[in-house]
Design an enzyme around this catalytic site. Structure first.
Site, PDB file in Angstrom:
ATOM      1  N   HIS A  11      31.750 -47.036 -17.626  1.00 35.59           N
ATOM      2  CA  HIS A  11      32.552 -48.245 -17.810  1.00 35.59           C
ATOM      3  C   HIS A  11      32.098 -49.196 -16.690  1.00 35.59           C
ATOM      4  CE1 HIS A  11      36.137 -50.817 -17.488  1.00 35.59           C
ATOM      5  NE2 HIS A  11      36.492 -50.383 -18.673  1.00 35.59           N
ATOM      6  N   ASP A  18      35.585 -40.803 -12.246  1.00 35.62           N
ATOM      7  CA  ASP A  18      36.401 -41.765 -12.984  1.00 35.62           C
ATOM      8  C   ASP A  18      37.176 -40.955 -14.036  1.00 35.62           C
ATOM      9  OD1 ASP A  18      37.464 -43.580 -14.718  1.00 35.62           O
ATOM     10  OD2 ASP A  18      35.623 -44.733 -15.007  1.00 35.62           O
ATOM     11  N   GLN A  38      39.828 -41.635 -18.663  1.00 31.37           N
ATOM     12  CA  GLN A  38      39.958 -41.183 -20.050  1.00 31.37           C
ATOM     13  C   GLN A  38      40.246 -39.687 -20.160  1.00 31.37           C
ATOM     14  OE1 GLN A  38      40.347 -43.186 -22.463  1.00 31.37           O
ATOM     15  NE2 GLN A  38      39.525 -45.091 -21.652  1.00 31.37           N
ATOM     16  N   LYS A  72      47.032 -46.088 -18.931  1.00 33.95           N
ATOM     17  CA  LYS A  72      46.369 -45.259 -19.954  1.00 33.95           C
ATOM     18  C   LYS A  72      47.048 -43.910 -20.121  1.00 33.95           C
ATOM     19  CE  LYS A  72      41.903 -47.386 -19.123  1.00 33.95           C
ATOM     20  NZ  LYS A  72      41.410 -48.141 -20.280  1.00 33.95           N
ATOM     21  N   CYS A  75      33.450 -52.560 -22.416  1.00 32.46           N
ATOM     22  CA  CYS A  75      33.047 -52.578 -20.998  1.00 32.46           C
ATOM     23  C   CYS A  75      31.974 -51.539 -20.701  1.00 32.46           C
ATOM     24  CB  CYS A  75      34.240 -52.376 -20.058  1.00 32.46           C
ATOM     25  SG  CYS A  75      35.508 -53.606 -20.235  1.00 32.46           S
TER      26      CYS A  75
HETATM   27  N1  PMP Z   1      36.917 -46.385 -16.407  1.00 31.99           N
HETATM   28  C1  PMP Z   1      37.099 -46.037 -17.687  1.00 31.99           C
HETATM   29  C2  PMP Z   1      36.362 -44.858 -18.245  1.00 31.99           C
HETATM   30  C3  PMP Z   1      37.964 -46.786 -18.486  1.00 31.99           C
HETATM   31  O1  PMP Z   1      38.132 -46.442 -19.762  1.00 31.99           O
HETATM   32  C4  PMP Z   1      38.639 -47.899 -17.911  1.00 31.99           C
HETATM   33  C5  PMP Z   1      39.575 -48.748 -18.746  1.00 31.99           C
HETATM   34  N2  PMP Z   1      39.036 -49.164 -19.973  1.00 31.99           N
HETATM   35  C6  PMP Z   1      38.420 -48.198 -16.575  1.00 31.99           C
HETATM   36  C7  PMP Z   1      37.561 -47.419 -15.853  1.00 31.99           C
HETATM   37  C8  PMP Z   1      39.096 -49.347 -15.902  1.00 31.99           C
HETATM   38  O2  PMP Z   1      40.468 -49.157 -15.857  1.00 31.99           O
HETATM   39  P1  PMP Z   1      41.440 -50.369 -15.466  1.00 31.99           P
HETATM   40  O3  PMP Z   1      41.027 -51.521 -16.301  1.00 31.99           O
HETATM   41  O4  PMP Z   1      42.789 -49.844 -15.830  1.00 31.99           O
HETATM   42  O5  PMP Z   1      41.279 -50.601 -14.006  1.00 31.99           O
END
Ligand code: PMP
Length: 412
Positions: A124, A201, A204, A227, A367
């Protein structure tokens, strides 16, 4: 623990009663943001109605109560990932946590020219751009572990890439596009072998898998509250004691100091050292309610339910002509999250077609532009389930997807 009953679970979510254009909402966008059970909405409101005040300050009764609730929330959320409360830093979300880590390493001068930072091709952007910035500012080199055609990481390349120059290895527990659970232990072994710091990270994985971060072997990890059925604006950074202690603050200001003169300041130990400024207190309290709510369900049964959804979704998509899946493998553990392309139809058109039938999915690059580029795409459609998703909803989604190419006239 309650026996797993998806209807009972659904009854906790007011939003699941929503209709879209006369169709019952089928919410398959939990990987972007999850829905909130009543217990979470109530916890936030209850805090604001009964205990709201500034924490860690003030001699009054409400301040003491708010502080207790805030610190209790830290204990609850730390337990959720198998950790001690001192190891859990509140952040506004995973993005803030990753920027904190990269920024702090930069401030500490822990990276120099010739050093290397290793990420994956499946990041991401939140676990990519902070490292790009750190590399650009320090002269370090950013390298990546390639993703194989089936969506798994090229572990042979990883073993070659991670070497004496590697200072940081950052990777997703579960990719937000591929849904594949990455081999954490193997990556940790490679990184530890060369003394590199590991950053996980867990955005998910946190909603779907039982996490024991200390046992996972990683040094630092991040996740977002929104999430895991919690509120926006709250997340956490977890770190090993000695790792957090070795990092300087990234954000500075009030609430993170012991003594301040006009020339300098002394800092509190972690986690407060990293929590400058007024914290998202009601959100922390509500996030604790979210993990308590999750904990009320039989974790194994919920996981089995989601595994069924995953199988149904992937096999159903596979059986529809003209669908190309990203990360289609049986060789790895997965969560119920599937990205795909409908050949000949733009992802945004697919999204609108599904929306007209009440089915909410994500479309675009999610993203993760480099990963889409790797598969020769600019956009995909992503369906992601949660603990409240039913098999009937997956079938509604599959029926709708099966109608896409005919509708857009690309069947011929
Ligand atoms: N890493 C991953 C794998 C994600 O799916 C996301 C959110 N789509 C993020 C980081 C970023 O999270 P946030 O926008 O809540 O800071």
């Amino acid at each position: 623990t309650l026996p797993f009953d998806v209807d009972a679970v659904r009854a906790d979510f007011p939003i699941l009663e929503t209709e879209v254009d006369g169709h019952p909402l089928v919410y398959l966008d939990s990987a972007a943001t999850s829905q909130k059970p009543r217990a979470v909405l109530d916890a936030e409101r209850d805090f604001l109605e009964r205990a709201n005040s500034a924490v860690h300050r003030g001699a009054h009764t409400l301040a003491a109560e708010a502080t207790e609730l805030f610190e209790d929330a830290r204990v609850t959320v730390a337990e959720f990932v198998g950790a001690e409360p001192e190891q859990l830093v509140w952040t506004s979300g995973a993005t803030a946590g990753l920027n904190l880590v990269a920024g702090s390493l930069g401030y500490a001068g822990r990276l120099r020219e010739g050093d290397e930072i290793v990420v994956t091709e499946a990041e991401h952007h939140a676990n990519l751009i902070p490292w790009q910035e750190l590399a650009a500012r320090t002269g370090a080199r950013l390298r990546h572990i390639p993703v194989l055609h089936d969506g798994t990481l090229d572990m042979r390349a990883a073993a070659d890439l991670i070497g004496a120059r590697t200072k940081v290895v950052a990777f997703p527990h579960v990719s937000n596009v591929l849904g594949i659970v990455n081999p954490v232990a193997k990556l940790v072994t490679l990184a530890r072998g060369v003394g590199a710091l590991t950053v996980l990270d867990a955005c998910q994985s946190a909603p779907h898998l039982a996490l024991d971060l200390p046992a996972s072997g990683v040094d630092l990890a991040v996740f977002s509250g929104h999430k895991i059925h919690g509120p926006y604006g709250i997340g956490a950074l977890w770190g090993r004691d000695e790792v957090l202690e070795s990092l300087p603050p990234f954000t500075t200001g009030g609430s993170m100091i012991t003594t301040v003169t006009l020339d300098e300041a002394e800092y509190l130990p972690p986690p407060q050292r990293f929590e400058a400024g007024t914290q998202p207190v009601s959100q922390a309290v509500a996030l604790a309610a979210a993990v308590r709510w999750l904990g009320e369900h039989d974790v194994d049964a919920a996981r089995a339910h989601e595994a069924e959804l995953e199988k149904r979704m992937r096999e159903g998509l596979r059986s529809i002509a003209g669908i190309r899946l990203l990360g289609d493998t049986d060789a790895a553990e997965r969560v119920a999250l599937q990205a795909f392309e409908v050949e000949g139809v733009h992802a945004h058109d697919v999204g609108q077609f599904l929306d007209a039938r009440g089915v909410a999915v994500r479309v675009g690059h999610h993203c993760a532009q480099p990963l889409h580029r790797r598969f020769g795409m600019t956009a995909s459609v992503r369906a992601s389930a949660a603990i409240h998703t039913t098999e009937a909803e997956v079938d509604t989604f599959l029926d709708a997807v099966a109608g896409v190419r005919g509708f857009f006239g690309v069947d011929a």
